[in-house]
Design a protein around this motif. Sequence first.
Motif, PDB file in Angstrom:
ATOM      1  N   UNK A   1       0.845  -1.188   0.000  1.00 16.72           N
ATOM      2  CA  UNK A   1       0.000   0.000   0.000  1.00 16.72           C
ATOM      3  C   UNK A   1       0.883   1.241   0.000  1.00 16.72           C
ATOM      4  N   UNK A   2       0.288   2.368  -0.359  1.00 16.74           N
ATOM      5  CA  UNK A   2       0.978   3.639  -0.222  1.00 16.74           C
ATOM      6  C   UNK A   2       1.478   4.278  -1.496  1.00 16.74           C
ATOM      7  N   UNK A   3       1.295   3.662  -2.629  1.00 17.46           N
ATOM      8  CA  UNK A   3       1.777   4.239  -3.876  1.00 17.46           C
ATOM      9  C   UNK A   3       0.916   5.391  -4.353  1.00 17.46           C
ATOM     10  N   UNK A   4       1.261   5.917  -5.529  1.00 17.13           N
ATOM     11  CA  UNK A   4       0.486   7.010  -6.104  1.00 17.13           C
ATOM     12  C   UNK A   4       1.371   7.970  -6.865  1.00 17.13           C
ATOM     13  N   UNK A   5       0.941   9.237  -6.912  1.00 18.41           N
ATOM     14  CA  UNK A   5       1.649  10.273  -7.646  1.00 18.41           C
ATOM     15  C   UNK A   5       2.342  11.226  -6.678  1.00 18.41           C
ATOM     16  N   UNK A   6       3.529  11.684  -7.074  1.00 18.95           N
ATOM     17  CA  UNK A   6       4.261  12.650  -6.267  1.00 18.95           C
ATOM     18  C   UNK A   6       5.136  13.466  -7.207  1.00 18.95           C
ATOM     19  N   UNK A   7       5.393  14.708  -6.838  1.00 18.44           N
ATOM     20  CA  UNK A   7       6.278  15.544  -7.648  1.00 18.44           C
ATOM     21  C   UNK A   7       7.736  15.244  -7.314  1.00 18.44           C
ATOM     22  N   UNK A   8       8.595  15.506  -8.256  1.00 17.50           N
ATOM     23  CA  UNK A   8      10.030  15.315  -8.039  1.00 17.50           C
ATOM     24  C   UNK A   8      10.478  16.118  -6.815  1.00 17.50           C
ATOM     25  N   UNK A   9      11.304  15.471  -6.006  1.00 17.53           N
ATOM     26  CA  UNK A   9      11.757  16.080  -4.766  1.00 17.53           C
ATOM     27  C   UNK A   9      10.885  15.750  -3.578  1.00 17.53           C
ATOM     28  N   UNK A  10       9.730  15.165  -3.828  1.00 15.18           N
ATOM     29  CA  UNK A  10       8.811  14.823  -2.756  1.00 15.18           C
ATOM     30  C   UNK A  10       9.137  13.500  -2.097  1.00 15.18           C
ATOM     31  N   UNK A  11       8.279  13.110  -1.158  1.00 17.25           N
ATOM     32  CA  UNK A  11       8.484  11.886  -0.384  1.00 17.25           C
ATOM     33  C   UNK A  11       7.242  11.006  -0.447  1.00 17.25           C
ATOM     34  N   UNK A  12       7.454   9.732  -0.193  1.00 12.07           N
ATOM     35  CA  UNK A  12       6.361   8.765  -0.173  1.00 12.07           C
ATOM     36  C   UNK A  12       6.813   7.574   0.655  1.00 12.07           C
ATOM     37  N   UNK A  13       5.876   6.931   1.341  1.00 14.62           N
ATOM     38  CA  UNK A  13       6.212   5.721   2.079  1.00 14.62           C
ATOM     39  C   UNK A  13       5.330   4.570   1.609  1.00 14.62           C
ATOM     40  N   UNK A  14       5.985   3.496   1.238  1.00 15.33           N
ATOM     41  CA  UNK A  14       5.294   2.266   0.876  1.00 15.33           C
ATOM     42  C   UNK A  14       5.285   1.320   2.076  1.00 15.33           C
ATOM     43  N   UNK A  15       4.203   0.587   2.199  1.00 12.20           N
ATOM     44  CA  UNK A  15       4.088  -0.419   3.250  1.00 12.20           C
ATOM     45  C   UNK A  15       3.792  -1.764   2.622  1.00 12.20           C
ATOM     46  N   UNK A  16       4.265  -2.810   3.275  1.00  8.06           N
ATOM     47  CA  UNK A  16       4.005  -4.175   2.809  1.00  8.06           C
ATOM     48  C   UNK A  16       3.633  -5.005   4.026  1.00  8.06           C
ATOM     49  N   UNK A  17       2.412  -5.466   4.063  1.00 10.50           N
ATOM     50  CA  UNK A  17       1.941  -6.270   5.181  1.00 10.50           C
ATOM     51  C   UNK A  17       2.026  -7.753   4.822  1.00 10.50           C
ATOM     52  N   UNK A  18       2.601  -8.537   5.727  1.00 11.35           N
ATOM     53  CA  UNK A  18       2.715  -9.982   5.538  1.00 11.35           C
ATOM     54  C   UNK A  18       1.595 -10.692   6.281  1.00 11.35           C
ATOM     55  N   UNK A  19       1.124 -11.775   5.708  1.00  9.39           N
ATOM     56  CA  UNK A  19      -0.035 -12.466   6.274  1.00  9.39           C
ATOM     57  C   UNK A  19       0.312 -13.358   7.448  1.00  9.39           C
TER      58      UNK A  19
END
Length: 126
Positions: free
Chosen positions: A7-25
Amino acid sequence: QVQLSETGGGFVQAGGSMRLSCAASESTFSTYTMAWFRQASGQEREFVAAIRRHGGSPKYADSVKDRLTISTDGAKNTVYLQMNNLKPADTAVYYCAADLNFSWTTPRSQSEYDAWGQGIQVTVSS
């Protein structure tokens, strides 16, 4: 078999930040190494970062070192990818992966990983 969900993807401008998460079952004790790979359009899937659950420092691809940080939260069976100072070249589908076999080193080859998430798109605009 461990199931992974990003989860956590999407669009961001250059220089910006984003955090992806991965949940294990399943419990984190069933996975020895967690990793992130990415695949840009028309290119091969490539290693981004990996972290072993039982010691050792995280490993990174040279192209993301000092901008991306991989971490885990054992209590939540989750692995994160914090991405800072993003560049258009970081645009790709990002995949979470788990290695269910013990290794003395941190694998960078996708063939070493046994379980994969469905992938999530990250788009960095210039």
